[in-house]
Design a protein around this motif. Sequence first.
Motif, PDB file in Angstrom:
ATOM      1  N   ASP A   7       0.861  -1.183   0.000  1.00  0.00           N
ATOM      2  CA  ASP A   7       0.000   0.000   0.000  1.00  0.00           C
ATOM      3  C   ASP A   7       0.899   1.234   0.000  1.00  0.00           C
ATOM      4  N   ASP A  10       0.398   3.409   3.103  1.00  0.00           N
ATOM      5  CA  ASP A  10       0.788   2.819   4.385  1.00  0.00           C
ATOM      6  C   ASP A  10       1.660   1.617   4.071  1.00  0.00           C
ATOM      7  N   THR A  12       3.359  -0.417   5.572  1.00  0.00           N
ATOM      8  CA  THR A  12       3.356  -1.643   6.389  1.00  0.00           C
ATOM      9  C   THR A  12       2.283  -2.615   5.923  1.00  0.00           C
ATOM     10  N   GLN A  13       1.381  -2.160   5.067  1.00  0.00           N
ATOM     11  CA  GLN A  13       0.268  -3.003   4.613  1.00  0.00           C
ATOM     12  C   GLN A  13       0.633  -3.687   3.296  1.00  0.00           C
ATOM     13  N   ALA A  15       0.077  -7.372   0.658  1.00  0.00           N
ATOM     14  CA  ALA A  15      -0.814  -8.476   0.297  1.00  0.00           C
ATOM     15  C   ALA A  15      -0.206  -9.259  -0.852  1.00  0.00           C
ATOM     16  N   GLN A  65      -1.211   0.817  -5.259  1.00  0.00           N
ATOM     17  CA  GLN A  65      -0.479  -0.395  -4.890  1.00  0.00           C
ATOM     18  C   GLN A  65       0.845  -0.437  -5.641  1.00  0.00           C
ATOM     19  N   THR A 337       7.357  -6.884   6.761  1.00  0.00           N
ATOM     20  CA  THR A 337       6.551  -6.159   7.750  1.00  0.00           C
ATOM     21  C   THR A 337       7.377  -5.844   8.991  1.00  0.00           C
TER      22      THR A 337
END
Length: 354
Positions: A7, A10, A12-13, A15, A65, A337
């Motif tokens: 992301d 952010d 830290t996000q 997927a 993204q 992360t």
Amino acid sequence: MKRILVDQNDITQVAVDEVPSEPLADGQARLRIARFALTANNVTYAATGFVIGYWHFFPSGITGQGIVPVWGFAEVVETRSDLVTVGERLYGFYPLAEELVIAPTKEGEAVILDAAPHRAKLPPVYNRYVRSAPKSATQEGLQSLLQPLLATSYLLSDWLQDNSFFDAEQVVVGSASSKTGLGLCKFLAELSPRPVRVVGLTSSGNKPFVAAEAGCDAVMSYDDIETLEKCPSVYVDMAGNAEVKARLHSHLGDQLRHSSAVGTSHWDQFQPKQKLAGPKPQFFFAPSQIEKRRADWGPGEIERRISAAWKRIAADAESWLTLREHAGLEAAVPVYTALAKGQAAPGDGHVVVI
């Protein structure tokens, strides 16, 4: 093909995403990514993705993204180019994904460039892929981890010497426990006679590690900034922590001859617009020093010196680095992360094998 999306608002996000592999056009080759490193450097890539342009290397096609670049090894698994053959191993700059399609062009016998149109205006150093002779897993892991970080360390040392240390008497290395910071301290410690005093600045928890490994003249914690000797100084900031930077600038004031911003691993404490005492921080961009030295010394010489330098420092890596290998692309998620949240141990070196 699986890839990891970050992301951009952010970082830290993350997927895991899956998209179809694109068919090859004439002149293209498909590389299967085999092994890559994850360090705080990758967090800096994400944190400065728009400012420096790292999001542009491997566009995701999804608004908001991004795909973080990594350094590592890949194998040619399919080709419609005469410049590479199936089975060849290439070291270079890859997406946090399972594969990459490139458009190879030749740059000498050992190096190819990716001539993909979207990379044409990006720094050439990131578009170079080096043919690799067979190496052990440990050798590939150490190269993936240390070559890009210690290359930056060496270029910082060279840049400081090239600028006569800005007439400073001491160099303060922020986040000296980071591998790039540690490498800079080690390269400066090699200079004899030592032209400046080298001070490693780190957290209180990492102070013993830096004191044991960096070769600094002094190691101080962030809590002790106000006790730093007031003399002509250069600050090399590896972390981008706004509070630390403000305190150091305030303490040294006019004695600070230059302030260099290198990394933003403390991205969550980074403030791009700060009113600071002393000189305005300037971003150090390693490719610029490479291009300067190519002009000074001719093609190939700076690359030769970087190669010799990082291998010299890496020779004793077993004493200060624990190689930690993770299997599968998905295993990169918790590692990245932890790095983004500042939870990784400085002596660990994380390598993902897919």
